[in-house]
Scaffold this motif. Structure first.
Motif, short mmCIF file in Angstrom:
data_model
loop_
_atom_site.label_atom_id
_atom_site.label_comp_id
_atom_site.label_asym_id
_atom_site.label_seq_id
_atom_site.Cartn_x
_atom_site.Cartn_y
_atom_site.Cartn_z
N TRP A 168 -11.78 -4.09 8.71
CA TRP A 168 -11.38 -5.19 9.59
C TRP A 168 -12.62 -5.95 10.08
CZ3 TRP A 168 -6.42 -6.75 10.40
CH2 TRP A 168 -6.22 -7.73 11.38
N ARG A 169 -13.66 -5.20 10.44
CA ARG A 169 -14.90 -5.83 10.88
C ARG A 169 -15.53 -6.63 9.73
NH1 ARG A 169 -17.55 -4.36 15.40
NH2 ARG A 169 -19.54 -4.76 14.37
N LEU A 220 -8.63 7.36 8.21
CA LEU A 220 -8.02 6.06 7.88
C LEU A 220 -8.25 5.05 9.00
CD1 LEU A 220 -4.65 7.13 6.22
CD2 LEU A 220 -6.60 6.05 5.11
N ILE A 221 -8.19 5.50 10.25
CA ILE A 221 -8.48 4.62 11.38
C ILE A 221 -9.91 4.10 11.28
CG2 ILE A 221 -8.82 4.52 13.89
CD1 ILE A 221 -6.45 6.47 14.15
N GLY A 222 -10.84 5.00 10.95
CA GLY A 222 -12.24 4.61 10.78
C GLY A 222 -12.41 3.59 9.66
N LEU A 223 -11.75 3.84 8.53
CA LEU A 223 -11.84 2.91 7.40
C LEU A 223 -11.21 1.57 7.75
CD1 LEU A 223 -10.94 5.30 4.42
CD2 LEU A 223 -13.13 4.12 4.77
N ALA A 224 -10.08 1.61 8.47
CA ALA A 224 -9.39 0.38 8.86
C ALA A 224 -10.29 -0.49 9.74
CB ALA A 224 -8.09 0.70 9.59
N CYS A 271 -5.28 0.00 2.43
CA CYS A 271 -5.08 -0.54 1.07
C CYS A 271 -5.00 -2.06 1.10
CB CYS A 271 -3.80 0.04 0.46
SG CYS A 271 -3.99 1.72 -0.18
N ALA A 272 -4.29 -2.60 2.09
CA ALA A 272 -4.17 -4.07 2.22
C ALA A 272 -5.54 -4.69 2.49
CB ALA A 272 -3.18 -4.42 3.32
N GLU A 273 -6.34 -4.02 3.33
CA GLU A 273 -7.68 -4.52 3.62
C GLU A 273 -8.56 -4.48 2.37
OE1 GLU A 273 -8.31 -3.45 8.33
OE2 GLU A 273 -8.48 -1.83 6.86
N LYS A 332 -4.35 -12.01 8.27
CA LYS A 332 -4.07 -10.93 9.22
C LYS A 332 -2.60 -10.55 9.20
CE LYS A 332 -7.90 -11.98 12.37
NZ LYS A 332 -8.30 -12.40 13.74
N VAL A 333 -1.72 -11.55 9.10
CA VAL A 333 -0.27 -11.29 9.03
C VAL A 333 0.05 -10.52 7.76
CG1 VAL A 333 2.01 -12.35 8.81
CG2 VAL A 333 0.35 -13.28 10.43
#
Length: 252
Positions: A234-235, A226-230, A179-181, A138-139
């Motif tokens: 994340w889920r 992007l918020i939706g993809l994030a 991208c990080a996810e 997460k960090v």
């Protein structure tokens, strides 16, 4: 505290490194008073390509193998279709006729964005992501995204409009987050490199000298997607795993 044992200090150093190569190109362009877009992109390409070589050298000298930085294949999934549609939307703003839209201009621009895609992804989703992973996944995801966004503060120094720079900062953070996810989910940095280059190429082709309502609206739309993809990634990375872990514990 030795720097090699401090992921945070190393990450800050790598962030500064990401700003060095554009700064060198900018200094040359300013000193030589260059106005041709093709020449500007050529200088930026050369400077950024040197940056890629430096980063690859740093990776080679590190304690990690190149595969540890994400140099591996990835499996295509349904979210790719969302990103493709996401990138087609800016064409609603039309194509900007820069430098007569010559073949030379398009080729140099393409070389430049490919170099940028490699350079920035290798730094933020490669080096920084890998070293911050010592502090937890997460960090690594959030930290690399914040540093990627901060790196775009340099646009203010160039005199760019404050509102558009603010939008770009928000977009950069969200883009970096997704991208990080993706790197965390696929264990590969390949798609973020390709996506980054493709996004920049389309952005330069459709960018207007003066922001219009449609361009700002596209920026906002992109941020929402992007918020939706994030949230989706994340889920997939954490919430589903947490639930699965809880079920195992309860059944145990």
């Amino acid at each position: 505290m030795k720097m090699k044992n401090s992921p945070i200090l190393l990450s800050l150093l790598f962030t500064v490194l990401a700003l060095v190569f554009p700064a060198i190109a900018g200094a040359i362009i300013t000193i030589k008073n260059i106005s041709s877009l093709s020449t500007i992109f050529l200088i930026q390409f050369i400077s950024t390509a040197v940056g890629v070589l430096v980063i690859l050298w740093i990776m080679e000298k590190s304690k990690f193998a190149f595969q540890d930085f994400g140099f591996r294949k990835f499996k295509a999934e349904a979210w790719l279709a969302v990103i493709v549609i996401f990138e087609l939307v800016p064409f609603l703003n039309g194509i900007t006729d820069n430098d007569g839209f010559s073949a030379q201009y398009v080729l140099i621009l393409l070389l430049f964005v490919i170099a940028v895609g490699f350079c920035e992804e290798l730094i933020f989703r490669g080096l920084i992501f890998k070293y911050l992973s010592a502090k937890g996944l997460k960090v690594a995801i959030i930290g690399s995204s914040i540093l990627f966004g901060i790196g775009h503060l340099a646009n203010l120094a160039s005199g760019q409009d404050f509102f558009m720079t603010l939008l770009q900062l928000i977009f950069a953070f969200l883009f970096g987050l997704v991208c990080a996810e993706i790197v965390a989910k696929t264990k590969s940095i390949i798609f973020p490199i390709v996506w980054h280059a493709m996004h920049d190429f389309i952005a330069f082709l459709t960018d207007k000298s003066e922001p219009n309502v449609l361009e700002v609206s596209i920026y906002v739309f992109h941020c929402i997607v992007l918020i939706g993809l994030a949230i989706y990634f994340w889920r997939a990375l954490f919430i589903k795993k947490d639930k699965a872990g809880a079920i195992i514990i309860n059944n145990g």
